[in-house]
Design a protein around this motif. Structure first.
Motif, PDB file in Angstrom:
ATOM      1  N   TRP A  15       5.907 -45.350  19.589  1.00  0.00           N
ATOM      2  CA  TRP A  15       7.233 -45.864  19.245  1.00  0.00           C
ATOM      3  C   TRP A  15       8.172 -45.844  20.444  1.00  0.00           C
ATOM      4  N   GLU A  16       8.157 -44.780  21.230  1.00  0.00           N
ATOM      5  CA  GLU A  16       9.065 -44.671  22.379  1.00  0.00           C
ATOM      6  C   GLU A  16       8.828 -45.800  23.384  1.00  0.00           C
ATOM      7  N   ARG A  17       7.578 -46.165  23.604  1.00  0.00           N
ATOM      8  CA  ARG A  17       7.249 -47.231  24.550  1.00  0.00           C
ATOM      9  C   ARG A  17       7.662 -48.596  23.994  1.00  0.00           C
ATOM     10  N   VAL A  18       7.405 -48.815  22.714  1.00  0.00           N
ATOM     11  CA  VAL A  18       7.739 -50.107  22.100  1.00  0.00           C
ATOM     12  C   VAL A  18       9.246 -50.325  22.086  1.00  0.00           C
ATOM     13  N   THR A  19      10.001 -49.298  21.737  1.00  0.00           N
ATOM     14  CA  THR A  19      11.457 -49.465  21.707  1.00  0.00           C
ATOM     15  C   THR A  19      12.016 -49.632  23.121  1.00  0.00           C
ATOM     16  N   SER A  20      11.413 -48.967  24.103  1.00  0.00           N
ATOM     17  CA  SER A  20      11.826 -49.190  25.504  1.00  0.00           C
ATOM     18  C   SER A  20      11.554 -50.629  25.909  1.00  0.00           C
ATOM     19  N   ALA A  21      10.406 -51.164  25.496  1.00  0.00           N
ATOM     20  CA  ALA A  21      10.063 -52.554  25.801  1.00  0.00           C
ATOM     21  C   ALA A  21      11.053 -53.511  25.137  1.00  0.00           C
ATOM     22  N   SER A  22      11.498 -53.172  23.936  1.00  0.00           N
ATOM     23  CA  SER A  22      12.467 -54.028  23.239  1.00  0.00           C
ATOM     24  C   SER A  22      13.756 -54.178  24.040  1.00  0.00           C
ATOM     25  N   TRP A  23      14.212 -53.063  24.649  1.00  0.00           N
ATOM     26  CA  TRP A  23      15.440 -53.129  25.453  1.00  0.00           C
ATOM     27  C   TRP A  23      15.241 -53.944  26.718  1.00  0.00           C
ATOM     28  N   GLU A  30       9.548 -61.336  34.930  1.00  0.00           N
ATOM     29  CA  GLU A  30       8.214 -61.920  34.818  1.00  0.00           C
ATOM     30  C   GLU A  30       8.009 -62.659  33.501  1.00  0.00           C
ATOM     31  N   ASN A  31       8.788 -62.335  32.493  1.00  0.00           N
ATOM     32  CA  ASN A  31       8.642 -62.977  31.186  1.00  0.00           C
ATOM     33  C   ASN A  31       9.747 -63.989  30.896  1.00  0.00           C
ATOM     34  N   ARG A  32      10.621 -64.201  31.854  1.00  0.00           N
ATOM     35  CA  ARG A  32      11.775 -65.084  31.658  1.00  0.00           C
ATOM     36  C   ARG A  32      11.363 -66.485  31.206  1.00  0.00           C
ATOM     37  N   ARG A 115      12.392 -54.180  12.378  1.00  0.00           N
ATOM     38  CA  ARG A 115      12.382 -52.717  12.281  1.00  0.00           C
ATOM     39  C   ARG A 115      11.113 -52.186  12.952  1.00  0.00           C
ATOM     40  N   TYR A 116      11.302 -51.195  13.835  1.00  0.00           N
ATOM     41  CA  TYR A 116      10.193 -50.526  14.519  1.00  0.00           C
ATOM     42  C   TYR A 116      10.124 -49.091  14.016  1.00  0.00           C
ATOM     43  N   GLU A 117       8.938 -48.695  13.549  1.00  0.00           N
ATOM     44  CA  GLU A 117       8.718 -47.325  13.075  1.00  0.00           C
ATOM     45  C   GLU A 117       7.308 -46.890  13.450  1.00  0.00           C
ATOM     46  N   PRO A 118       7.087 -45.574  13.613  1.00  0.00           N
ATOM     47  CA  PRO A 118       5.720 -45.107  13.855  1.00  0.00           C
ATOM     48  C   PRO A 118       4.787 -45.537  12.714  1.00  0.00           C
ATOM     49  N   HIS A 119       3.582 -45.929  13.055  1.00  0.00           N
ATOM     50  CA  HIS A 119       2.600 -46.346  12.052  1.00  0.00           C
ATOM     51  C   HIS A 119       2.201 -45.128  11.211  1.00  0.00           C
ATOM     52  N   PRO A 120       2.141 -45.258   9.878  1.00  0.00           N
ATOM     53  CA  PRO A 120       1.838 -44.084   9.040  1.00  0.00           C
ATOM     54  C   PRO A 120       0.440 -43.505   9.281  1.00  0.00           C
ATOM     55  N   ASP A 121      -0.529 -44.330   9.700  1.00  0.00           N
ATOM     56  CA  ASP A 121      -1.891 -43.831   9.920  1.00  0.00           C
ATOM     57  C   ASP A 121      -2.102 -43.225  11.305  1.00  0.00           C
ATOM     58  N   ASN A 122      -1.245 -43.596  12.259  1.00  0.00           N
ATOM     59  CA  ASN A 122      -1.390 -43.102  13.629  1.00  0.00           C
ATOM     60  C   ASN A 122       0.002 -43.044  14.272  1.00  0.00           C
ATOM     61  N   PRO A 123       0.874 -42.159  13.773  1.00  0.00           N
ATOM     62  CA  PRO A 123       2.292 -42.173  14.169  1.00  0.00           C
ATOM     63  C   PRO A 123       2.583 -41.855  15.627  1.00  0.00           C
ATOM     64  N   VAL A 168       5.605 -60.868  24.916  1.00  0.00           N
ATOM     65  CA  VAL A 168       6.402 -60.245  25.982  1.00  0.00           C
ATOM     66  C   VAL A 168       6.459 -58.739  25.780  1.00  0.00           C
ATOM     67  N   MET A 169       6.666 -58.298  24.548  1.00  0.00           N
ATOM     68  CA  MET A 169       6.731 -56.860  24.263  1.00  0.00           C
ATOM     69  C   MET A 169       5.411 -56.175  24.619  1.00  0.00           C
ATOM     70  N   GLU A 170       4.276 -56.797  24.272  1.00  0.00           N
ATOM     71  CA  GLU A 170       2.973 -56.226  24.617  1.00  0.00           C
ATOM     72  C   GLU A 170       2.835 -56.086  26.129  1.00  0.00           C
ATOM     73  N   ARG A 171       3.241 -57.109  26.868  1.00  0.00           N
ATOM     74  CA  ARG A 171       3.138 -57.081  28.325  1.00  0.00           C
ATOM     75  C   ARG A 171       4.005 -55.957  28.900  1.00  0.00           C
ATOM     76  N   ILE A 172       5.225 -55.815  28.387  1.00  0.00           N
ATOM     77  CA  ILE A 172       6.124 -54.767  28.880  1.00  0.00           C
ATOM     78  C   ILE A 172       5.588 -53.389  28.502  1.00  0.00           C
ATOM     79  N   CYS A 173       5.032 -53.255  27.292  1.00  0.00           N
ATOM     80  CA  CYS A 173       4.438 -51.971  26.896  1.00  0.00           C
ATOM     81  C   CYS A 173       3.313 -51.573  27.847  1.00  0.00           C
ATOM     82  N   LYS A 174       2.470 -52.527  28.213  1.00  0.00           N
ATOM     83  CA  LYS A 174       1.372 -52.234  29.149  1.00  0.00           C
ATOM     84  C   LYS A 174       1.922 -51.854  30.524  1.00  0.00           C
TER      85      LYS A 174
END
Length: 187
Positions: A15-23, A30-32, A115-123, A168-174
């Motif tokens: 979650w921390e990485r995904v929300t950072s990517a959102s900002w 590179e994704n412009r 809405r972004y939340e930790p996944h219930p099966d692998n939070p 774009v979010m996937e690329r930023i997360c990586k």
């Protein structure tokens, strides 16, 4: 008539990485080219409530008007102004963005909630993203028969932009994952 839909996507990133990517999504050079419909993003307010540990942010987003060419002719503009309100709750590890257009409201109203939340099966490793969008074309009586087709075209554009945003979010997360490990990112 209102066109509404919901999408769900699972990021295989914490979650921390995904929300950072959102900002970073709108500011990443590179994704412009993938987000070329976004013209400008300005932060209007930012408030941290120390008691609830919630962050409240309001941004103005200017985009190319996503509707069909004939609606742009009726409206008389190629740009659309939106307000994005974001609440980040550090305690519950949730982030909710709500975007609404404030220009062209007498012709069309679009509301998007993500809405972004930790996944219930692998939070600790995965994040669930839920996106709800509603599009309401306010037709004149003469245009009533066309409203459904126009809403469908809007929905197709919004779905396309949503898929591009997730890419774009996937690329930023990586990139963030590689950055945290001290590795140079190869796109």
């Amino acid at each position: 008539m209102v066109k509404a839909y919901t999408q769900e996507y699972i990021y295989k990133h914490p979650w921390e990485r995904v929300t950072s990517a959102s900002w970073r999504k709108f500011t990443d050079n590179e994704n412009r080219h993938l987000l070329n419909h976004i013209l400008e993003v300005d932060t209007l307010s930012c408030k941290l409530d120390p008691l609830s540990q919630r962050l409240y942010i309001t941004r103005a987003v200017t985009t190319h008007f996503p509707g069909p060419w004939f609606i742009r002719k009726i409206v008389g503009q190629d740009i659309c102004h939106c307000i994005e309100s974001t609440i980040v709750d550090a305690k519950s590890r949730s982030m909710q963005l709500t975007s609404r257009n404030f220009s062209h409201q007498k012709f069309v109203e679009v509301e998007e909630k993500i809405r972004y939340e930790p996944h219930p099966d692998n939070p600790n490793e995965w994040t669930v993203c839920r996106q709800e969008t509603s599009i309401n074309i306010k037709p004149l009586s003469v245009l009533a028969s066309m409203a459904e087709k126009v809403e469908q075209r809007y929905a197709e554009k919004v779905l396309k932009y949503g898929a591009t945003g997730r890419e774009v979010m996937e690329r930023i997360c990586k990139y963030l994952e590689a950055e945290s490990r001290g590795i140079a990112f190869q796109s």
